[in-house]
Write a protein that holds these residues in place. Structure first.
Motif, short mmCIF file in Angstrom:
data_model
loop_
_atom_site.label_atom_id
_atom_site.label_comp_id
_atom_site.label_asym_id
_atom_site.label_seq_id
_atom_site.Cartn_x
_atom_site.Cartn_y
_atom_site.Cartn_z
N ALA A 1 81.84 18.44 21.23
CA ALA A 1 82.85 17.70 20.45
C ALA A 1 84.03 17.26 21.33
O ALA A 1 85.01 16.73 20.82
CB ALA A 1 83.34 18.56 19.30
N SER A 2 83.95 17.50 22.63
CA SER A 2 85.03 17.07 23.53
C SER A 2 84.88 15.57 23.83
O SER A 2 83.84 14.97 23.60
CB SER A 2 84.96 17.85 24.85
N ARG A 3 85.97 15.01 24.36
CA ARG A 3 85.93 13.61 24.80
C ARG A 3 86.31 13.52 26.25
O ARG A 3 87.46 13.86 26.56
CB ARG A 3 86.89 12.77 23.96
N PRO A 4 85.43 13.11 27.17
CA PRO A 4 84.03 12.76 26.89
C PRO A 4 83.23 14.01 26.51
O PRO A 4 83.59 15.11 26.91
CB PRO A 4 83.55 12.22 28.25
N PRO A 5 82.15 13.80 25.73
CA PRO A 5 81.33 14.96 25.35
C PRO A 5 80.66 15.56 26.58
O PRO A 5 80.33 14.85 27.51
CB PRO A 5 80.29 14.37 24.40
#
Ligand code: DP6
Length: 320
Positions: free
Chosen positions: A241-245
């Motif tokens: 769920a991080s950005r970037p994944p």
């Protein structure tokens, strides 16, 4: 001035993911791991007045990439005004692919440096120094089931249960041998800054640590399996769920998880865990080791398997 040490990687059952102090490399959460026996890093240090810069070879190949982190670790253990060193590292397993090679490398380096400089440091002091280089390395100073706790100003690390008191086996399924795309240090910061799940990951860690500690003390494999798998999947959810994944898994990683589920359905005492890489570590009771290894080896995309028992913490060692 020479020093040598040997250290084993450790596999976290309750994961360290996130830092509370980037500069001192202090973890945001406690963790619990098992130290392995058959996977090893050997480190030989040779301080040399004639050298202008530290030099590093890993498995006899010169390596510039890791060198700054190793030099900084030597500065912390020996002092910044030290002689430069030839650093020779030998690893009998793939490096930087999610197999905790940094844990065994920095644990071995810390012990070898204290040995070379003739510093008599306690294991707790060595663990703090190794942890400043790489958080998971602090755990490789100890054998068996190891807990790392956050204290007010640092970390406290120690063995919960010795390796021979509740020996488990680990089968590592290697699905890719190259180095990973994003290293843990950078990936943790991306998670902290961008993942909507990061704060609940931190908030729930104490409950997972309690459950795992109790399971270990009571030798309750099923309970340990449940909490370890859940903790691993939560950590990967934070990354996804991080950005970037950050998705470290490949198709073979997923096939390994399915195989572990199929084994569990047949009452095989095994569970999976995965770190910042595509390899799957299947932890099982020793009597199931052969069956688990055969099942994982047969999977399409598994290039190699490695089997290890649990072992001791880092030690001074000879180098052959
Ligand atoms: C997913 O110890 O490699 O393996 O402190 O930045 O060097 P740094 O991180 P590192 O992270 C290990 C993360 C993990 C989980 C674990 O071993 O607990």
């Amino acid at each position: 001035m020479q020093g040598a040490a040997i250290a084993q990687p450790n596999i976290a059952l309750i994961k360290y993911w996130g830092k509370r102090d980037l500069e001192r490399n202090l973890p945001a959460v406690g963790s619990i791991s098992i130290t392995l026996r058959e996977l090893q890093t050997r480190m030989l240090l040779d301080f040399d007045e004639a050298l202008r810069e530290d030099q590093l070879t890993v498995n006899d190949v010169p390596d510039q990439k890791m060198l700054p982190r190793l030099s900084a670790c030597l500065d912390r253990v020996v002092g910044e005004d030290r002689m430069r060193a030839h650093i020779r590292s030998e690893c009998n397993f793939p490096i930087a692919a999610g197999l905790a090679s940094s844990a065994s490398s920095f644990a071995a380096l810390t012990v070898a440096a204290a040995d070379a400089a003739d510093k008599s440091l306690t294991r707790a002091e060595l663990a703090n120094l190794a942890g400043a280089a790489s958080g998971s390395a602090a755990r490789s100073l100890f054998g068996g089931f190891v807990e790392l706790e956050n204290t007010n100003d640092g970390i406290a690390v120690g063995t919960l249960t010795a390796a021979d008191e509740w020996p488990l086996s680990v089968v590592v399924a290697i699905t890719e041998t190259g180095p990973k795309a994003v290293g843990s240090t950078e990936a943790m910061e991306i998670s902290r800054k961008t993942s909507p799940f990061y704060s609940s990951w931190i908030d729930r860690q104490a409950a997972d640590l309690d459950a795992a500690r109790t399971a270990i003390i009571e030798r309750d494999f099923a309970r340990l399996a449940r909490v370890a798998e859940h903790n691993c999947l939560k950590m990967h959810s934070v990354m996804w769920a991080s950005r970037p994944p950050m998705v470290y898994w490949n198709a073979a990683t997923m096939r390994c998880l399915e195989t572990v589920r199929a084994l569990q359905a047949r009452d095989v005492a095994v569970f999976f865990t995965i770190d910042a890489g595509p390899q799957v570590k299947a932890v099982c009771l020793p009597e199931y080791e052969t069956e688990v290894e055969a099942a994982l080896r047969a999977i399409d995309g598994v290039r190699k398997t490695m089997v290890s028992g649990m072992g001791p913490g880092a030690s001074r060692g000879t180098f052959g």
